[in-house]
Design a protein around this motif. Structure first.
Motif, PDB file in Angstrom:
ATOM      1  N   PHE A  29       0.844  -1.205   0.000  1.00  0.00           N
ATOM      2  CA  PHE A  29       0.000   0.000   0.000  1.00  0.00           C
ATOM      3  C   PHE A  29       0.868   1.240   0.000  1.00  0.00           C
ATOM      4  CE2 PHE A  29      -3.656   2.521   0.716  1.00  0.00           C
ATOM      5  CZ  PHE A  29      -3.401   3.412   1.742  1.00  0.00           C
ATOM      6  N   ASN A  30       2.020   1.162   0.655  1.00  0.00           N
ATOM      7  CA  ASN A  30       2.852   2.357   0.756  1.00  0.00           C
ATOM      8  C   ASN A  30       3.623   2.658  -0.520  1.00  0.00           C
ATOM      9  OD1 ASN A  30       4.741   0.342   0.866  1.00  0.00           O
ATOM     10  ND2 ASN A  30       5.529   0.855   2.894  1.00  0.00           N
ATOM     11  N   SER A  31       3.391   1.905  -1.592  1.00  0.00           N
ATOM     12  CA  SER A  31       3.984   2.240  -2.876  1.00  0.00           C
ATOM     13  C   SER A  31       3.024   3.044  -3.754  1.00  0.00           C
ATOM     14  CB  SER A  31       4.421   0.977  -3.619  1.00  0.00           C
ATOM     15  OG  SER A  31       3.293   0.196  -3.983  1.00  0.00           O
ATOM     16  N   TYR A  32       1.844   3.373  -3.216  1.00  0.00           N
ATOM     17  CA  TYR A  32       0.831   4.074  -3.986  1.00  0.00           C
ATOM     18  C   TYR A  32       0.601   5.482  -3.447  1.00  0.00           C
ATOM     19  CZ  TYR A  32      -0.555  -0.462  -5.886  1.00  0.00           C
ATOM     20  OH  TYR A  32      -0.562  -1.670  -6.518  1.00  0.00           O
ATOM     21  N   ALA A  33       0.562   6.452  -4.343  1.00  0.00           N
ATOM     22  CA  ALA A  33      -0.072   7.716  -3.997  1.00  0.00           C
ATOM     23  C   ALA A  33      -1.575   7.468  -3.997  1.00  0.00           C
ATOM     24  CB  ALA A  33       0.284   8.794  -5.008  1.00  0.00           C
ATOM     25  N   MET A  34      -2.275   8.166  -3.128  1.00  0.00           N
ATOM     26  CA  MET A  34      -3.727   7.974  -3.009  1.00  0.00           C
ATOM     27  C   MET A  34      -4.449   9.286  -3.269  1.00  0.00           C
ATOM     28  SD  MET A  34      -4.020   4.785  -2.324  1.00  0.00           S
ATOM     29  CE  MET A  34      -5.771   4.723  -1.914  1.00  0.00           C
ATOM     30  N   THR A  50      -5.110  14.696  -2.828  1.00  0.00           N
ATOM     31  CA  THR A  50      -4.180  13.607  -3.029  1.00  0.00           C
ATOM     32  C   THR A  50      -3.093  13.651  -1.963  1.00  0.00           C
ATOM     33  OG1 THR A  50      -2.697  12.533  -4.632  1.00  0.00           O
ATOM     34  CG2 THR A  50      -2.775  14.930  -4.655  1.00  0.00           C
ATOM     35  N   VAL A  51      -2.520  12.474  -1.680  1.00  0.00           N
ATOM     36  CA  VAL A  51      -1.479  12.368  -0.664  1.00  0.00           C
ATOM     37  C   VAL A  51      -0.380  11.446  -1.172  1.00  0.00           C
ATOM     38  CG1 VAL A  51      -2.701  10.484   0.538  1.00  0.00           C
ATOM     39  CG2 VAL A  51      -1.031  11.874   1.787  1.00  0.00           C
ATOM     40  N   SER A  52       0.854  11.795  -0.856  1.00  0.00           N
ATOM     41  CA  SER A  52       1.997  10.981  -1.274  1.00  0.00           C
ATOM     42  C   SER A  52       2.038   9.676  -0.490  1.00  0.00           C
ATOM     43  CB  SER A  52       3.295  11.759  -1.081  1.00  0.00           C
ATOM     44  OG  SER A  52       3.447  12.098   0.300  1.00  0.00           O
ATOM     45  N   TRP A  53       2.957   8.794  -0.891  1.00  0.00           N
ATOM     46  CA  TRP A  53       3.019   7.460  -0.313  1.00  0.00           C
ATOM     47  C   TRP A  53       3.248   7.483   1.195  1.00  0.00           C
ATOM     48  CZ3 TRP A  53       7.244   5.493   2.286  1.00  0.00           C
ATOM     49  CH2 TRP A  53       8.421   6.251   2.193  1.00  0.00           C
ATOM     50  N   ASN A  54       3.971   8.487   1.684  1.00  0.00           N
ATOM     51  CA  ASN A  54       4.302   8.537   3.111  1.00  0.00           C
ATOM     52  C   ASN A  54       3.502   9.590   3.862  1.00  0.00           C
ATOM     53  OD1 ASN A  54       5.444  10.845   2.111  1.00  0.00           O
ATOM     54  ND2 ASN A  54       7.463  10.497   2.992  1.00  0.00           N
TER      55      ASN A  54
END
Length: 124
Positions: A29-34, A50-54
């Motif tokens: 999941f942490n390899s995806y921007a959401m 939108t939010v970055s992977w971290n």
């Protein structure tokens, strides 16, 4: 393959708040921007946030700045959209989406996976 399931929509009066959640199945999941998008009746789907992977970078469409907050918990494979000071014009079906190996983006075609959506209705 990633499956996304949104929850938290509902009916609220203007000025109220809702928190949407989107939980992802699968690994990394942490390899995806959401991102969160919305579509009102008779209108095209539009970018919301939108939010970055971290979680370190976030971007919003102008109309929700200062009212909505996107965040994520990678341990729970979940992204959130806290919506405050809701307005009738926020009424729409809200969708979460995942963009693999991307930075945060508002560009719809760059998202690989989409949820089924959750209805948000704001009454005046």
């Amino acid at each position: 393959q990633v499956q996304l399931v949104e929850s938290g929509g509902g009916l609220v009066q203007a000025g109220g708040s809702l928190r949407l959640s989107c939980t992802a199945s699968g690994r990394r999941f942490n390899s995806y921007a959401m991102g969160w998008f919305r579509q009102a009746p008779g209108k095209e789907r539009e970018f919301v946030a939108t939010v970055s992977w971290n979680g370190g970078s976030t971007y919003y469409t102008e109309s929700v700045k200062g009212r909505f907050t996107i965040s994520r918990d990678n341990d729970k494979n979940t992204v959130y959209l806290q919506m405050n000071s809701l307005k009738p014009e926020d009424t729409a079906v809200y969708y979460c989406a995942a963009a693999k190996n991307m930075g945060p983006t508002r560009r719809t075609p760059l998202y690989d996976y989409w949820g089924q959506g959750t209805q948000v209705t704001v009454s005046s």
